[in-house]
Design a protein around this motif. Structure first.
Motif, PDB file in Angstrom:
ATOM      1  N   VAL A   1       0.919  -1.258   0.125  1.00 31.82           N
ATOM      2  CA  VAL A   1      -0.081  -0.056  -0.014  1.00 31.82           C
ATOM      3  C   VAL A   1       0.861   1.206   0.218  1.00 31.82           C
ATOM      4  N   ILE A   2       1.862   1.409   0.839  1.00 29.14           N
ATOM      5  CA  ILE A   2       2.654   2.373   1.083  1.00 29.14           C
ATOM      6  C   ILE A   2       3.248   3.065  -0.079  1.00 29.14           C
ATOM      7  N   HIS A   3       3.681   2.060  -1.000  1.00 31.66           N
ATOM      8  CA  HIS A   3       4.599   2.553  -2.356  1.00 31.66           C
ATOM      9  C   HIS A   3       3.506   3.195  -3.120  1.00 31.66           C
ATOM     10  N   HIS A   4       2.049   3.482  -3.041  1.00 35.37           N
ATOM     11  CA  HIS A   4       1.440   3.990  -3.560  1.00 35.37           C
ATOM     12  C   HIS A   4       1.397   5.598  -3.385  1.00 35.37           C
ATOM     13  N   PHE A   5       1.883   6.003  -2.362  1.00 37.52           N
ATOM     14  CA  PHE A   5       1.938   7.511  -1.953  1.00 37.52           C
ATOM     15  C   PHE A   5       3.222   8.059  -2.593  1.00 37.52           C
ATOM     16  N   ALA A   6       3.039   9.276  -3.028  1.00 39.29           N
ATOM     17  CA  ALA A   6       3.883   9.838  -3.897  1.00 39.29           C
ATOM     18  C   ALA A   6       4.988  10.941  -3.489  1.00 39.29           C
ATOM     19  N   THR A   7       4.828  11.010  -2.208  1.00 40.91           N
ATOM     20  CA  THR A   7       6.146  11.736  -1.566  1.00 40.91           C
ATOM     21  C   THR A   7       6.398  10.925  -0.272  1.00 40.91           C
ATOM     22  N   VAL A   8       7.915  11.576  -0.074  1.00 39.56           N
ATOM     23  CA  VAL A   8       8.510  10.701   1.433  1.00 39.56           C
ATOM     24  C   VAL A   8       7.467  11.191   2.567  1.00 39.56           C
ATOM     25  N   GLU A   9       6.967  12.456   2.477  1.00 37.81           N
ATOM     26  CA  GLU A   9       6.324  12.799   3.657  1.00 37.81           C
ATOM     27  C   GLU A   9       4.892  12.046   3.592  1.00 37.81           C
ATOM     28  N   ARG A  10       4.320  11.869   2.399  1.00 40.43           N
ATOM     29  CA  ARG A  10       3.058  11.190   2.584  1.00 40.43           C
ATOM     30  C   ARG A  10       3.379   9.668   2.945  1.00 40.43           C
ATOM     31  N   ARG A  11       4.354   9.119   2.630  1.00 42.59           N
ATOM     32  CA  ARG A  11       4.706   7.669   3.081  1.00 42.59           C
ATOM     33  C   ARG A  11       5.015   7.596   4.434  1.00 42.59           C
ATOM     34  N   VAL A  12       5.757   8.527   4.818  1.00 45.02           N
ATOM     35  CA  VAL A  12       6.061   8.339   6.537  1.00 45.02           C
ATOM     36  C   VAL A  12       4.611   8.756   7.148  1.00 45.02           C
ATOM     37  N   ALA A  13       3.801   9.279   6.805  1.00 44.51           N
ATOM     38  CA  ALA A  13       2.638   9.921   7.366  1.00 44.51           C
ATOM     39  C   ALA A  13       1.534   8.510   7.304  1.00 44.51           C
ATOM     40  N   ALA A  14       1.782   7.707   6.436  1.00 42.18           N
ATOM     41  CA  ALA A  14       0.837   6.504   6.216  1.00 42.18           C
ATOM     42  C   ALA A  14       1.482   5.541   7.274  1.00 42.18           C
ATOM     43  N   LEU A  15       2.817   5.787   7.573  1.00 44.92           N
ATOM     44  CA  LEU A  15       3.314   4.712   8.546  1.00 44.92           C
ATOM     45  C   LEU A  15       2.984   5.172  10.024  1.00 44.92           C
ATOM     46  N   GLN A  16       3.001   6.351  10.269  1.00 46.94           N
ATOM     47  CA  GLN A  16       2.731   7.005  11.371  1.00 46.94           C
ATOM     48  C   GLN A  16       1.371   6.902  11.613  1.00 46.94           C
ATOM     49  N   GLU A  17       0.206   6.701  10.834  1.00 44.04           N
ATOM     50  CA  GLU A  17      -0.968   6.261  11.023  1.00 44.04           C
ATOM     51  C   GLU A  17      -1.146   5.052  11.372  1.00 44.04           C
ATOM     52  N   LEU A  18      -0.586   4.168  10.911  1.00 39.22           N
ATOM     53  CA  LEU A  18      -0.172   2.594  11.186  1.00 39.22           C
ATOM     54  C   LEU A  18      -0.104   2.649  12.882  1.00 39.22           C
ATOM     55  N   VAL A  19       0.967   3.405  13.181  1.00 40.10           N
ATOM     56  CA  VAL A  19       1.452   3.254  14.590  1.00 40.10           C
ATOM     57  C   VAL A  19       0.505   4.180  15.719  1.00 40.10           C
ATOM     58  N   ARG A  20      -0.317   5.133  15.016  1.00 44.13           N
ATOM     59  CA  ARG A  20      -1.228   5.479  15.839  1.00 44.13           C
ATOM     60  C   ARG A  20      -2.083   4.700  16.160  1.00 44.13           C
ATOM     61  N   LEU A  21      -2.944   3.770  15.257  1.00 44.54           N
ATOM     62  CA  LEU A  21      -3.673   2.614  15.588  1.00 44.54           C
ATOM     63  C   LEU A  21      -3.444   2.037  16.736  1.00 44.54           C
ATOM     64  N   LEU A  22      -2.089   1.583  16.795  1.00 52.11           N
ATOM     65  CA  LEU A  22      -1.410   0.490  17.618  1.00 52.11           C
ATOM     66  C   LEU A  22      -1.617   0.614  19.152  1.00 52.11           C
ATOM     67  N   ARG A  23      -1.915  -0.066  20.165  1.00 53.02           N
ATOM     68  CA  ARG A  23      -1.637   0.105  21.314  1.00 53.02           C
ATOM     69  C   ARG A  23      -0.112  -0.158  21.744  1.00 53.02           C
ATOM     70  N   PRO A  24       0.265   0.416  22.744  1.00 56.62           N
ATOM     71  CA  PRO A  24       1.655   0.243  23.119  1.00 56.62           C
ATOM     72  C   PRO A  24       2.035  -1.271  23.206  1.00 56.62           C
TER      73      PRO A  24
END
Length: 664
Positions: A472-495
């Motif tokens: 999925v993340i390879h479909h985002f077109a800038t470094v910032e958007r790819r990092v934001a997609a990763l950060q969103e995954l992490v936001r969903l996770l419990r510690p």
């Protein structure tokens, strides 16, 4: 039902579950590793789950095995989740098979692991060939005394001092300090016109003079980078910028030893042990052509005996174990280059190759428009056909899902047709995708799924035990958007929660892309026709495809060929600055448009309309999906910019770079 009957029922259920898992372990070994088990007793056992690759060391496993008899040999291949034990007699190996099958042991990180044993005729594994150090590489042990080590470590003041230009730059996963010149990680270079005041520390100058006099180094450095690594952290594979520094790069390891991986462009990897107080000297080919990096992990595979302290980790499987990492501080010295580089490796030299044009897109708005046209709209159009080619789940993704505790809440972000939503019935899984048509397909299968953007998932923070993001993340077109997609995954996770991420790899090659997952599958001519168009985005011959289509979720084993030779070559698409990927070739650009040929009639109730450009030789419409294909180390580097994450594992899987993250 009385209590005794209840007890027997539970026991039988447990035994059945154990037997299922043992059979699964057997099949996994056969499918992934080519290890054939036998149904009769032999002196040799393969121990699934008992390997260096999943955190079991020699000192943990050997005593457990020895309780059942005399172990003649324990072979532990590097980075593999299994090992081989040879007993003195068949009776002893039978005792181990009965006693230890299903036995729970605790690894060095305190995690519980269950062993599954099967008989084999002989130990067999995919051996690494004999290796030598990369040309120009040298490791000198005990280069300084423990007293000098103590002084050097104490000389680094990690307390932040904003009045001093040498103040600590805190990267997400390591502390770093520069002397002489500051290294800019954004440009991977130094500003040669702005030396830092103070030069190198005095204590370093005297040590460098000594090394010059003794002939270990040829030039006196004028730049120093001090890195401090906690266990579990690393640095992505890289080559120090040719134009920034002279030939000789030297690194002093203090506080703890480490294994550094060197990789040649042809794929050969050489793991090199750098002991505490040793000096690594890189010149020539090892400096200019080979990448070097440290894999983020808490244990390294090392020689068990004292005979091999430094240099290559050999393939002597009877002498490998795990070594727990400590806090390591490296002093890396370089000499800043004042003239362009004229090395013998022009293809990887920034001074000698032509500058590439600025990357497209140039801002967030352009990126969003590109994704709308070449990702979201395309998947809406091809959803039914795409889904008809997506049936076979990938084994390592299945393994991740099946290892999660019962009752875990799991989100599949970019779930496509929901291929992974029903894998483990003991999980509460929900999927989301940007494509309404793909989500409709999920709902037809009675899966929980909804439409949303992967950058803004409408799920409460910290509510998921695990997430997966497959292609999925390879479909985002800038470094910032790819990092934001990763950060969103992490936001969903419990510690403590984990996320598995797959992205397409740039390094895969068409000729080598014969997937081990698909080997030996036969397929009818009729089925070939149905899935022929997706061979175009697989990097696989149609004959290699599994019975029900291809492997991936929101895309597949990376796109490196097309079913038609010569069709849809590297031309431009209207209004796009991006190249169209050439069929049946390796990737030459990281940002590309990948053709999808919409063929056949996968959903007979909904005839496919000709919705794309029509070629004279090919009546099927062609759509172009945007991809940013990742270089080795790039996914880890993106993950390391996140503040609350540790990388548990990173690996290559059939044309994809993959990581398992954990929220801290």
């Amino acid at each position: 039902m009385d209590s005794s009957h209840q007890h027997n029922y539970k026991l039988n259920k447990t035994e059945k579950k154990f037997l299922r898992k043992q059979i699964k372990a057997k099949h996994t070994l056969l499918r992934h590793e080519g290890i054939e088990t036998v149904s009769y007793a032999t002196q040799n056992l393969v121990v699934a789950n008992g390997g260096l690759g999943n955190g079991v060391s020699r000192r943990q496993l050997l005593p457990v095995l020895e309780k059942c008899g005399l172990v003649e040999a324990l072979l532990m291949p590097p980075n593999k989740p299994y090992s081989f034990a040879r007993y003195n007699t068949t009776e002893e190996s039978k005792r181990a098979y009965v006693t230890l099958n299903g036995k729970e042991i605790v690894d060095d990180l305190g995690q519980k692991i269950i062993l599954y044993l099967n008989f084999v005729e002989k130990a067999q594994w995919k051996e690494m060939g004999p290796q030598a150090l990369p040309p120009g590489l040298m490791v000198i042990e005990e280069i300084i005394s423990s007293e000098d080590e103590k002084m050097l470590l104490e000389s680094v003041d990690w307390t932040e001092d904003t009045d001093n230009q040498n103040f600590q730059k805190s990267l997400k996963h390591r502390r770093v300090k520069h002397f002489g010149y500051e290294f800019h990680y954004g440009s991977n270079n130094v500003d040669k016109d702005k030396p830092l005041p103070g030069g190198l520390p005095d204590i370093c100058n005297s040590i460098l003079e000594k090394w010059l006099k003794e002939g270990y180094i040829k030039h006196k450095p004028d730049q120093l980078t001090v890195n401090q690594y906690e266990p579990g952290h690393g640095i992505p594979a890289h080559i120090d910028t040719h134009s920034a520094f002279e030939d000789e790069i030297i690194s002093l390891s203090l506080g703890s030893e480490i294994v550094m991986d060197f990789k040649h462009p042809d794929g050969v990897t050489v793991p090199v042990m750098l002991p505490r107080r040793s000096l690594l000297v890189m010149t020539g080919e090892s400096r200019y052509l080979w990448t070097h990096g440290i894999t983020p992990r808490k244990f390294d595979t090392v020689q068990a005996s004292e005979a091999h302290k430094s240099g290559i980790i050999t393939s002597n499987l009877g002498d490998l174990t795990l070594n727990k990492r400590g806090i390591r501080t490296s002093f890396t010295f370089r000499k800043v280059r004042q003239t362009p580089c004229n090395c013998s490796y022009p293809l990887v030299c920034d001074s000698q190759r032509k500058e590439s044009p600025p990357s497209f897109p140039e801002n967030d708005k352009e990126a969003s428009q590109l994704e709308q046209e070449h990702v979201h709209q395309v998947y809406e159009e091809i959803a039914r056909h795409f889904s008809s080619t997506r049936h076979s789940p990938w084994p390592l993704i299945v393994e991740f899902l099946e290892a999660l505790p019962s009752g875990s809440i799991v989100a599949d972000i970019g779930c496509g047709n929901g291929k992974y939503l029903g894998i483990n019935k003991e999980l509460y899984m929900m999927g989301c995708d940007r494509s309404q048509n793909l989500v409709d397909i999920c709902r037809e299968k009675h899966f929980q799924a909804f439409v949303c953007d992967a950058l803004a998932v409408p799920v409460r923070s910290g509510s998921c035990d695990a997430c997966i993001s497959i292609a999925v993340i390879h479909h985002f077109a800038t470094v910032e958007r790819r990092v934001a997609a990763l950060q969103e995954l992490v936001r969903l996770l419990r510690p403590g929660g984990k996320a598995l991420v797959y992205v397409w790899a740039m390094e895969q090659e068409y000729k080598k892309q014969k997937s081990k997952y698909l080997r030996g599958n036969r397929i009818s001519q009729e089925k070939k026709e149905e899935i022929n168009s997706d061979a175009s985005v697989q990097g696989l011959h149609v004959e290699q495809m599994p019975d029900m289509g291809t492997q991936d979720s929101v895309s597949s084993v990376p796109s490196i060929n097309d079913s038609q030779e010569g069709g849809c070559d590297s031309r431009k698409v209207t209004n796009s600055k991006l190249p169209v990927h050439t069929n049946r070739t390796t990737f030459h650009s990281q940002d590309v448009l990948v053709p999808w040929h919409l063929r056949g009639n996968p959903n007979k109730d909904k005839p496919v309309e000709p919705l794309g450009p029509v070629g004279s030789h090919d009546p099927s419409p062609v759509f172009h999906r945007y991809y940013h294909v990742f270089r080795e180390g790039e996914l880890e580097a993106a993950c390391q910019t996140l503040s609350n994450v540790s990388i548990l594992q990173s690996y290559y899987d059939q044309g994809n770079w993959c990581v398992i993250l954990q929220k801290i």
